[in-house]
Write a protein that holds these residues in place. Structure first.
Motif, mmCIF file in Angstrom:
data_model
loop_
_atom_site.group_PDB
_atom_site.id
_atom_site.type_symbol
_atom_site.label_atom_id
_atom_site.label_comp_id
_atom_site.label_asym_id
_atom_site.label_seq_id
_atom_site.Cartn_x
_atom_site.Cartn_y
_atom_site.Cartn_z
ATOM 1 N N SER A 84 -6.030 -53.375 -32.263
ATOM 2 C CA SER A 84 -5.011 -53.522 -31.390
ATOM 3 C C SER A 84 -4.884 -55.134 -31.889
ATOM 4 N N VAL A 85 -3.487 -55.532 -32.326
ATOM 5 C CA VAL A 85 -3.340 -56.962 -32.595
ATOM 6 C C VAL A 85 -2.348 -57.439 -31.605
ATOM 7 N N ARG A 86 -2.119 -56.934 -30.398
ATOM 8 C CA ARG A 86 -1.081 -57.662 -29.187
ATOM 9 C C ARG A 86 -2.127 -58.457 -28.636
ATOM 10 N N PHE A 87 -1.599 -59.584 -28.007
ATOM 11 C CA PHE A 87 -2.160 -60.520 -27.253
ATOM 12 C C PHE A 87 -2.208 -60.561 -25.779
ATOM 13 N N ASP A 88 -1.442 -59.299 -25.428
ATOM 14 C CA ASP A 88 -1.348 -59.094 -23.728
ATOM 15 C C ASP A 88 -2.053 -58.103 -23.235
ATOM 16 N N LEU A 89 -3.241 -57.548 -24.036
ATOM 17 C CA LEU A 89 -4.004 -56.537 -23.321
ATOM 18 C C LEU A 89 -4.995 -56.902 -22.014
ATOM 19 N N VAL A 97 -10.854 -50.921 -27.915
ATOM 20 C CA VAL A 97 -10.253 -50.410 -29.249
ATOM 21 C C VAL A 97 -10.913 -51.540 -30.450
ATOM 22 N N ASN A 98 -10.731 -52.612 -30.116
ATOM 23 C CA ASN A 98 -11.389 -53.667 -31.361
ATOM 24 C C ASN A 98 -12.820 -53.618 -31.397
ATOM 25 N N THR A 121 -10.105 -61.404 -38.241
ATOM 26 C CA THR A 121 -9.110 -62.346 -38.492
ATOM 27 C C THR A 121 -9.709 -63.687 -38.666
ATOM 28 N N ALA A 122 -9.180 -64.557 -39.414
ATOM 29 C CA ALA A 122 -9.575 -65.904 -39.573
ATOM 30 C C ALA A 122 -9.805 -66.691 -38.336
ATOM 31 N N TYR A 147 -7.572 -61.479 -27.787
ATOM 32 C CA TYR A 147 -7.739 -60.797 -29.084
ATOM 33 C C TYR A 147 -8.776 -61.299 -30.051
ATOM 34 N N GLU A 148 -8.716 -62.686 -30.090
ATOM 35 C CA GLU A 148 -9.681 -63.509 -31.056
ATOM 36 C C GLU A 148 -11.138 -63.119 -30.312
#
Length: 339
Positions: A84-89, A97-98, A121-122, A147-148
């Motif tokens: 998931s690449v969303r930032f609001d989870l 997921v991640n 991700t970098a 996310y990060e």
């Protein structure tokens, strides 16, 4: 020919990776969740060898043991694009997921003694500026968002596994270098739109801040090149980045070059107070644009020496000319208005 599993195959990066793997003659099994069609970045369907519907957030991908074993034993490499690449989870969603998805993908690879290529991700470097090498240790804290943090946690699982693994770390993935084309306008494109239309007119931005936009073709091409060189890449991390990040002030200048767009006001983060924004702008900032504000406040310089040594690929120039190409494509597709 390699027999390759790709998770997240219906996603933006996963679809383009599948297209390039098939074009290179590899036998690809695409693992999908909700979306049934695998498409390249140009929107064309990809003729993969097999499609398996599964949920990376579930143990055994939701399969029975027999199916799990069959899939595991008939492949040599797993490329884990699903995330998931969303930032609001919520933290629970990221964990499922991640992080959990990576654990389940690792279990599948272990069951088949596969190689494992993890797409991260970098920005697992956290909210830091300055040179970031591919050998730097993962930070334990200081991430800009969940996310990060979740992608860093996923990387730790990969690094401690007994598999032959490699990690590919894209930066901010944007449209194709030649024409700016991108199959779907999500993630940071939503913030771009609010800023360009003047719906969000103020952004907290440091004077030194840069944005590392990287064309999707460089990212997908790099992932395929790493997959084909797993013996050399094993145990290594590869930054798939621009190598020439764009100053935020130049990004604002690119927007200002179009008469139909509003030039964003870049505000010193120490003086920025979202509660002082007009009501509508405050709502939109908190809901969308503000989720990406951290990217306007740091200046990481991602070194990609390892990636270039393994893949032989360097990112093409991504300065203001490339950004205008991205904007022009958004206009042609109707995502942004014409003059």
């Amino acid at each position: 020919m390699l027999r390759i599993l790709v998770t997240g195959a219906a996603g933006l990066i996963g679809g383009e990776v599948c297209a390039r793997l098939v074009a290179a003659g590899h036998r690809v099994t695409a693992i999908i969740h909700r979306h049934p069609v695998i498409r390249a970045n140009d929107g064309k369907p990809v003729a993969v060898a097999n499609v398996e519907r599964g949920d990376v957030a579930r143990s055994l991908f939701g399969w029975d043991a027999e199916r799990f074993e069959r899939v595991a034993k008939t492949h040599e490499l797993l490329i884990h694009c699903a995330a998931s690449v969303r930032f609001d989870l919520s933290d629970a969603d990221y964990a499922a997921v991640n992080v959990g998805g990576t654990a389940h993908a690792l279990a599948l690879a272990e069951a088949g003694d596969m190689g494992f290529l993890h797409v991260g991700t970098a920005y697992v470097c956290g909210a830091r500026s300055g040179t970031v090498t591919e050998q730097d240790p993962l930070p334990d804290a200081g991430f800009a968002n969940g996310y990060e943090a979740s992608k860093a946690a996923a990387e730790r699982l990969v690094r401690t596994s007994k598999l032959r693994w490699a990690i590919a770390r894209p930066s901010i993935v944007t449209g194709a270098h030649s024409d700016g084309a991108i199959r779907q306008f999500d993630t940071i494109y939503a913030a771009f739109k609010l800023i360009a239309l003047g719906l969000v007119r103020h952004m907290p931005a440091s004077a030194i801040a840069t944005l590392d936009f990287v064309p999707i073709d460089h990212v997908a091409g790099g992932i395929v090149a790493i997959a084909e060189r797993m013996e050399e890449a094993a145990g290594k991390t590869c930054h798939l980045v621009s190598g020439n990040p764009l100053p935020v002030a130049d990004f604002a200048g690119c927007i200002a070059a179009y008469p139909q767009f509003r030039t964003p006001e870049l505000v010193d983060p120490e003086r920025f107070d979202p509660s002082g924004l007009p009501a509508r702008e405050r709502r939109l900032y908190r809901r969308t644009a503000g989720l990406y504000a951290a990217y306007f406040q740091r200046d990481p310089r991602f070194d990609d020496s390892t990636s270039r040594a393994i893949t032989g690929c360097a990112c093409p120039p991504t300065g203001p000319t490339y950004v205008r190409r991205l904007i022009d494509y958004c206009i042609r597709e109707g995502f942004l208005p014409a003059a």
